[in-house]
Design an enzyme around this catalytic site. Sequence first.
Site, PDB file in Angstrom:
ATOM      1  N   ASP A   1       0.847  -1.195   0.000  1.00  0.00           N
ATOM      2  CA  ASP A   1       0.000   0.000   0.000  1.00  0.00           C
ATOM      3  C   ASP A   1       0.883   1.245   0.000  1.00  0.00           C
ATOM      4  OD1 ASP A   1      -2.295   1.553   0.185  1.00  0.00           O
ATOM      5  OD2 ASP A   1      -2.368   1.422   2.376  1.00  0.00           O
TER       6      ASP A   1
ATOM      7  N   GLU B   1       2.499   4.931  -4.102  1.00  0.00           N
ATOM      8  CA  GLU B   1       2.454   5.842  -5.270  1.00  0.00           C
ATOM      9  C   GLU B   1       3.787   6.561  -5.475  1.00  0.00           C
ATOM     10  OE1 GLU B   1       0.136   5.616  -2.843  1.00  0.00           O
ATOM     11  OE2 GLU B   1      -1.080   4.325  -4.105  1.00  0.00           O
TER      12      GLU B   1
ATOM     13  N   ASP C   1      -8.992   3.563  -1.989  1.00  0.00           N
ATOM     14  CA  ASP C   1      -9.946   4.048  -0.994  1.00  0.00           C
ATOM     15  C   ASP C   1     -11.239   4.574  -1.600  1.00  0.00           C
ATOM     16  OD1 ASP C   1      -7.954   3.301   0.657  1.00  0.00           O
ATOM     17  OD2 ASP C   1      -7.315   5.321   1.204  1.00  0.00           O
TER      18      ASP C   1
END
Length: 768
Positions: free
Chosen positions: A409, A412, A483
């Site tokens: 997670d 990015e 999300d």
Amino acid sequence: MTQLPQYKQTGQTITFAFPDHQLQLSVITSAIIRVFENRGENGASYAIEGDKEQPTDFTIKDAGDHYELRTADLLVKIDGDQHVDVYDAAGNPLAVDYRGQRQLLDKGVDKDHEALVEAEGHSVSGSTTGSDSGYYQVVKSLTADEHLYGLGDKTGYLDKRGFEYDNWNTDNPAPQMENFTKLYKSIPVMYGLKNGHPYGLFFDNPYKSHFDMGKESPNYYFYSAVAGNLDYYILGGKTLKAIVSNYTYLTGRVPLPQKWTLGYQQSRWGYSVSQKNVQAIADGLKKYDIPCDAIHLDIDYMRGYRVFTWNNDQYEGDPKKFVTNLKKRGIKIVTIIDPGVKKDPDYNVYNEGVKKGYFVKSPDGTLYINKVWPGDSAFPDFGRPDVQKWWGHNDKFLTDIGVGGVWNDMNEPASFEGAIPDDVVFSDHDKPSTHKKMHNVYGHNMAKATYDGLKEYQRRRPYVITRAAYAGTQKYSTVWTGDNRSIWPHIQMMIPQLCNLGMSGFSFAGTDIGGFGSDTNPELLTRWIEAALFSPLMRNHAAMGTRHQEPWTFGEPTLSIYRKYVKLRYRFIPYLYDLFEKGTKSGLPVMRPLVLNYDNDPRVRDLNDEFMVGENILVAPIVERSQTKRLVYLPAGEWIDFWNNRQYAGNQDIVVDAPLDKLPVFIKKDTILPWGNPVDHISDTPDTEMTFKVFGNQASYDHYQDDGTDFKYQDGEFNHYTISVKNGQVAVNLPHYGFKPAYEKITVELPDKKVSLTFNAVKNDYEA
Ligand code: GLC
């Protein structure tokens, strides 16, 4: 007419010498042509591994005012003005450079007012032009009848036409709606259906890029990038399926997953604070009879969010014992791992990374620090092979404890203290580069490191889930869409989002069922588990601080309906597993928009509330509050209602009843589906029996079986069964018998009878 440039041919590459630069066309296969202009960038592709060029026949000829390069599938014309025009073999235009006037977007705001508009939080963005010195655009014509797909996880509708999107991996948890231009992934592949003729374009450039899909003007679409080489692949083929197959030939196909990863998975941010909490969830699943294969542990299982640590104090001092006990009950533990390594001189992962120089640095050579969950953190320089190896080795900490998979997670990479500046030094393979270049491949490289680590230390097919990705990440990792929220627009978005991800190579994908942010409600949760019956990744996950959404939270009737669909999922797992196996060869997704299977049918070109699973299952979920009936469009063929066997002709809209407990599902007539045994988790022990359900009266089906866990299938340890039915006669064959034991018994359920066959181990055959 501008004079044609000279050209030179080297193997399958033609280099055109334009006055100010060279442009290359390389024939990769008859349906894939690369367009390349070196704009000063070095370094190998992250998306494409190995040499994809195949010996291919082609011709190049001077046609007077242009050159023509022709393969069996494509015709590319190049003129003296550097236009690149692509046609199919029959001469139908596909991607033709736009030659008309630009119609720049007028946003009605001048420089003086811009600050004011932005002060209230509105954005006056829009990247019609760029100021970077390396900025370039590719502008292609649009026809009135042209539909555009792909681009990975972007928000909005199936048909991307009329919207603009950015490729810059971004963690923005605000409600992600059709106005969002960017999300977590950058997958710069787009498909077009121009007057019904399919094609694809893949822009292999990790720098920040932009797609205007005909928003600026109905006459053209454009791709732009802030830097990097002009490097795109023209994808041809007779059908949209063939084009997707060609794209995945280039960037890789989803490998066969472990079979249990197709099972139901339960998650929530916060469970993992203690063993007691996780145990309560496992007990709840058992008590309420919800089949399940995995519980995911979010960041709280770690010691102060330090990756590759475990807060043993809350796990009775022995997480391994806990994980092993759950595994015995059929539940695997999947642990989250973020990239940010806590800055802490008493923490071995941090110390080792600093000592070996594995973290990214500020331009002045000092360690670059930003904040994520653990507070001040350093960021591994994942572009480097040695850093990937180190990271993969750290995964051994988790595989030794016995985890089933790793969930990546925040890669990015996300940062809480402002964006990471463009000039922070990240490596491009072994060469120093910048965040500006490496941002969009950060998650990709982290997922690859994790895949390699799990493969080495677990010796099973790695189960990695990642949030950030680039084109090609599908080779290493499953993805989820990040999300989302517990809102109706997000169950609606699930369909086009997973369909476009599938067309973009990511067939193993899923959304947070029930919605991650905001509070869910019984009706939404119910409709979501129905809509996700065939979601390749099936995980219920929610944010800390939101209302609980485990299947039993709302009592009846939510619990019973939820259980019914999870149990049904397990019946379909052999079919899904077969689709994954087929996908390793075809590159076609499990969950598909109707347009992928019926690209000739104008009705399905922007159909957002139905999808298909493989070739033969059509699903039309209810994704609107209070709706209990809906219109379903059935394409060509005959269709059978899964619930009552009622038959419908295709090419029509029908109205179906869909009370709260019903997901409308239709099976194409003359289909055979494997029908898994009723189980409460996928076991490593092979099935001894299998059932096949026949819809219609003549059909055949290829079924695949292996141990569902490791790589032995690559050495031939798998079985291939063919089941065929004609005039009420059933035949089962075993054309490949490499995995033992084969099913002892196979039952074929026809509309009017059941036929059972048993395995004859002497003849290696099935007999009634
Ligand atoms: C991010 C993830 C989410 C996770 C949370 C805490 O928001 O997208 O899935 O629960 O971080 O780790």
